[in-house]
Structure formats: structure tokens, C-alpha cells
Design a protein around this motif. Structure first.
Motif, PDB file in Angstrom:
ATOM      1  N   GLU A 184     -29.497  -9.014  -7.597  1.00 40.15           N
ATOM      2  CA  GLU A 184     -30.406 -10.154  -7.665  1.00 40.15           C
ATOM      3  C   GLU A 184     -31.459 -10.015  -8.743  1.00 40.15           C
ATOM      4  O   GLU A 184     -31.991 -11.011  -9.230  1.00 40.15           O
ATOM      5  N   ARG A 185     -31.807  -8.779  -9.118  1.00 38.38           N
ATOM      6  CA  ARG A 185     -32.911  -8.590 -10.063  1.00 38.38           C
ATOM      7  C   ARG A 185     -32.473  -8.020 -11.405  1.00 38.38           C
ATOM      8  O   ARG A 185     -33.227  -8.062 -12.355  1.00 38.38           O
ATOM      9  N   ASP A 191     -30.545  -2.219  -6.356  1.00 40.58           N
ATOM     10  CA  ASP A 191     -30.359  -3.675  -6.320  1.00 40.58           C
ATOM     11  C   ASP A 191     -28.929  -3.962  -5.872  1.00 40.58           C
ATOM     12  O   ASP A 191     -28.108  -4.447  -6.645  1.00 40.58           O
ATOM     13  N   ARG A 221     -36.111  -7.640   2.631  1.00 40.19           N
ATOM     14  CA  ARG A 221     -36.175  -8.629   1.555  1.00 40.19           C
ATOM     15  C   ARG A 221     -36.848  -9.908   2.034  1.00 40.19           C
ATOM     16  O   ARG A 221     -37.677 -10.492   1.332  1.00 40.19           O
TER      17      ARG A 221
END
Length: 442
Positions: A85-86, A81, A182
Motif C-alpha cells: 500500500e505504501r 508493507d 492499520r
């Protein structure tokens, strides 16, 4: 201490074209992103670890460890990541972090024994020297690539400008691949959601209801997966008052066109359908005008809507041979009789669209609709379809096609559809397209 740069390279790189070819094979897997950069730089920086520090949106002097490749090429912390973002990446705000990321250009640092015990240095496997390279995106540093070595003098003599250029090339290749992957994943997710909405919308469309005495054919072509065009056709014989049944049904048709197209327009069309299903027929002046007056009032929400609807709605009583209709900002219907084609819903009969004025009321208009007469209702996506030169299909061409022959509704729809597709160069136009042809056979 900061060690000055030298013009000598540790080793000559292989041909650039080959290195770029290998780099271009990266498939966009975030977990392998930093490994690909490490491999690309390994000829210049053999036996060195490589870390990715995320500083985008981080407070000054702080960074997050987004990945780490050990000196032997093993992923100590996969960059699964890299943009944080996650998941929440490990954050560092010690003196070494500030020393690394508060700078604006590449730098080589040698760490003393105290610095090697700081949290960031321990996470980087306690190096003796570091090389920090800023990676820019849209004019701002998003990441630092940090080369780490356990040898104190390993990074002495590195040409910083050359290495910054090489690292930026690799970072650019990898970032682009990650971004494409993405965006592709997000696009697929959104398409899946839109397809679900389109499935719901299609369930709301009528399933070819059987209406005695009426022949009809429908062409419905969304510009995208989901559409802002909505229609419904139904028999109303069971609720018609004082109806004298001579073998033909009372029927009604509603055709609406939400401004714009795509998922947002489809959502408005679905809501319009839901509102109509709550109507009990008691809104003055009754008939089609009462239905859309009711729908318009309930279509308004607590906030200003971004969309409006044009509507052509009508009802037919075969025992009276009477067509009752209302036009709310919609293209006029085409009424074909034995004497030719006339327009319904023009001049004073052309009202405003729904979604403009909350308390507006529409009025009904009437026309005689005899056995053998045809009626054509459509959305503006039909007449405003453009060819490669930007010329519109046009209402005149539609009228001419409807006026040809004396065939059934399905043949007329097919004739218009084929001409439309030839004109616009394919099945779909830039706007949703709906065409409904009806004929009173008895």
C-alpha cells in the motif's frame, strides 16, 4: 516436478493451545508479521526459509515479494508493507512465478538448475525445493506463503492439508492484527483531521458578545467531534437605520442545523458561515429573510449537494419592541410572555430548508417582544433525543421546562440540559444539540 503429499509429519507439533497463545501475542507490527508466522511454523519446517508473495490485484502469473525470512530466522526482507500500500514491492513474472501462483492449491516443487537461476529463485536465496500455500481473503488468494529449502528432499513427505491449515491459522491471526492496527492508525489520523476541523468550527462561534439589554445562555453539544449545528449572535446597533438608542442594542441571531452530523455536516456549516460573512444586507426583502435568501442562492454549487440546512433567524429592534424572524424548515421558536408560551414559525410562517430550491425567497414575520419576554430557539436534536425505550424528549416537555419559574436564561438552559441528559442517558445524543435562551431585560 510436483511431488505428491504424504500423511507423515516431519515432527510432532507442540500443543495447539500453547502455539496459539504465542501467536496471539503478536502486536500488529507489520515488519514482524512474517517472522511471527515463520516462528509458528518452525516446528514443522525447521531450517526452511519463508517468503510472502503478494498476488492481490496483480496480473495473472505475476507476484510481488513482500517479505523473506531466511532459514536461520533472520529477516532478509522485512514485511514492512505486506499489502503493497505504501511502496512498490519487487515484481516477478518469470517462469517460476507463473508456476507458483497460477495454481489453486498447495504444492511442493523441486527446482532444476535452470529454475534456480531465475530472478524469483535468486530472490528466494536459490532454493532446491519450494512449498507454496495459498492464503485466501474473502474467497480470493491475496498472498502465497512460500517455504523454501536448499535441500532437494526436505519437503518430501509434508502433509499439505495439515500445513495449509496451520499456515492459514497463523496468517489469519497476523492479518487480523495488521488490519486492526492499520484501521486504528487510520482512525486516529481521521480523528486528528476531524478535531482540526472542529477547532476551526469552534473559532467561528461567537465568543459571548456583550449586547446591551439582552441576557442569553447557550447549550451546544455535538453528537461527534465536529457538529452540523451552527449559531451566531451579534449586535447590529452600528448599522441600524433610524435607531433611537435608549440603552439597549439592536441584535440578531442565526441558528442553523445541517442535515446529518459529523465532519461532512460541519464542513457545510463552515461554508454557510463563510457565505453569510459576504452578505451586505441588500437582498430583498431584507432582514433575516434577505440574509438566508442570499445564503441559499450561494450555498448551491455546480453539483447537487447532499445536505440541506434548516434555519431560524431573527433580529430585534428594542426601540420598536419588534422581533423580525424567519423559519426555514426549522423547529418553531418558543416565545414566553407573561401570558404563557407561544410558537413562532409554524403554519404559513414555516418555510422550506435551505439547499432545496436555488431561487427560493423567504418572507419575514414579526412579533412584539416586550421587556421581560424570553425566546427559546433550538435544533431538532433536543426534542428528538431518545431514551433507552426509543421515546423522544418531545416539544411538550421542552415547553413545560421553559414555562417553569421566572429565572434567568442560564438557569433555564441548565434545567433543560439536565432533563435532556437524564432522558438520553448521557451528555451526547445521536444528533447535534443546540439550545439558546434569550431574555430582553431592558
Amino acid at each position: 516436478m510436483i511431488v505428491g503429499e504424504s500423511s507423515a509429519l516431519a515432527s510432532a507439533p507442540p500443543p495447539l493451545a500453547e502455539r496459539l497463545r504465542v501467536l496471539s501475542e503478536f502486536g500488529g507490527d507489520a515488519a514482524a508479521a512474517l517472522l511471527a508466522i515463520h516462528q509458528y511454523l518452525s516446528r514443522d519446517l525447521a531450517d526452511c526459509a519463508l517468503a510472502l508473495l503478494l498476488v492481490r490485484d496483480a496480473p495473472a502469473g505475476q507476484c510481488r515479494l513482500a517479505g523473506l525470512i531466511a532459514a536461520d530466522g533472520v529477516e532478509a526482507i522485512p514485511a514492512i508493507d505486506p499489502f503493497g500500500e505504501r511502496m512498490r514491492l519487487p515484481a516477478f513474472d518469470d517462469a517460476l512465478a507463473r508456476r507458483l501462483v497460477d495454481q489453486h492449491g498447495p504444492q511442493v516443487l523441486e527446482l532444476d538448475s535452470g529454475e534456480r537461476d531465475l530472478p524469483l529463485a535468486q530472490a528466494l536465496l536459490r532454493p532446491a525445493s519450494l512449498l507454496a500455500l495459498p492464503m485466501y481473503v474473502r474467497g480470493a488468494v491475496w498472498h502465497w506463503l512460500v517455504v523454501a529449502s536448499t535441500a532437494r528432499d526436505r519437503l518430501v513427505g509434508i502433509h499439505l492439508d495439515h500445513l495449509l491449515r496451520e499456515a492459514t491459522i497463523a496468517y489469519g491471526f497476523i492479518s487480523r492484527s495488521l488490519t486492526i492496527r492499520r484501521l486504528t492508525a487510520e482512525s486516529q489520523r481521521q480523528n486528528h483531521a476531524i478535531e482540526g476541523l472542529a477547532d476551526v468550527q469552534r473559532l467561528l462561534l461567537p465568543d459571548d458578545p456583550k449586547i446591551r439589554g439582552l441576557e442569553y445562555a447557550i447549550y451546544w453539544q455535538p453528537a461527534e467531534t465536529a457538529a452540523g449545528d451552527y449559531y451566531d449572535i451579534m449586535s447590529l446597533t452600528h448599522i441600524a437605520e433610524d435607531f433611537v438608542d435608549a440603552g439597549s442594542d439592536v441584535w440578531a441571531l442565526m441558528l442553523a442545523d445541517v442535515s446529518g452530523h459529523g465532519a461532512a455536516a460541519a464542513m457545510e456549516a463552515v461554508q454557510f458561515d463563510a457565505i453569510l460573512r459576504t452578505y451586505r444586507g441588500d437582498e430583498p426583502p431584507g432582514g433575516p429573510a434577505g440574509a438566508i435568501t442570499y445564503a441559499n442562492r450561494h450555498f448551491f454549487s455546480r453539483r447537487q449537494r447532499r445536505h440541506f440546512l434548516t434555519v431560524f433567524a431573527l433580529g430585534y429592534r428594542p426601540d420598536r419592541r419588534e422581533l423580525t424572524y424567519v423559519c426555514a424548515g426549522h423547529p418553531p421558536a418558543l416565545h414566553r410572555t407573561r401570558d404563557g408560551v407561544r410558537l413562532l414559525g409554524t403554519d404559513r410562517e414555516a418555510g422550506i430548508p435551505l439547499g432545496i430550491l436555488r431561487e427560493h425567497r423567504w418572507d419575514n414575520a414579526t412579533a412584539t417582544f416586550e421587556q421581560g419576554d424570553s425566546l427559546v430557539v433550538y435544533t431538532d436534536g433536543i426534542v428528538e433525543a431518545r431514551d433507552a425505550q426509543g421515546r423522544m424528549f418531545g416539544q411538550e416537555r421542552l415547553i413545560a421546562l421553559i414555562a417553569q419559574g421566572d429565572d434567568d436564561p442560564a438557569a433555564r438552559v441548565a434545567r433543560v440540559r439536565d432533563a435532556l441528559r437524564e432522558h438520553q442517558g448521557g451528555a451526547s445524543g445521536t444528533d447535534d444539540q443546540t439550545l439558546i435562551v434569550l431574555r430582553q431585560a431592558s
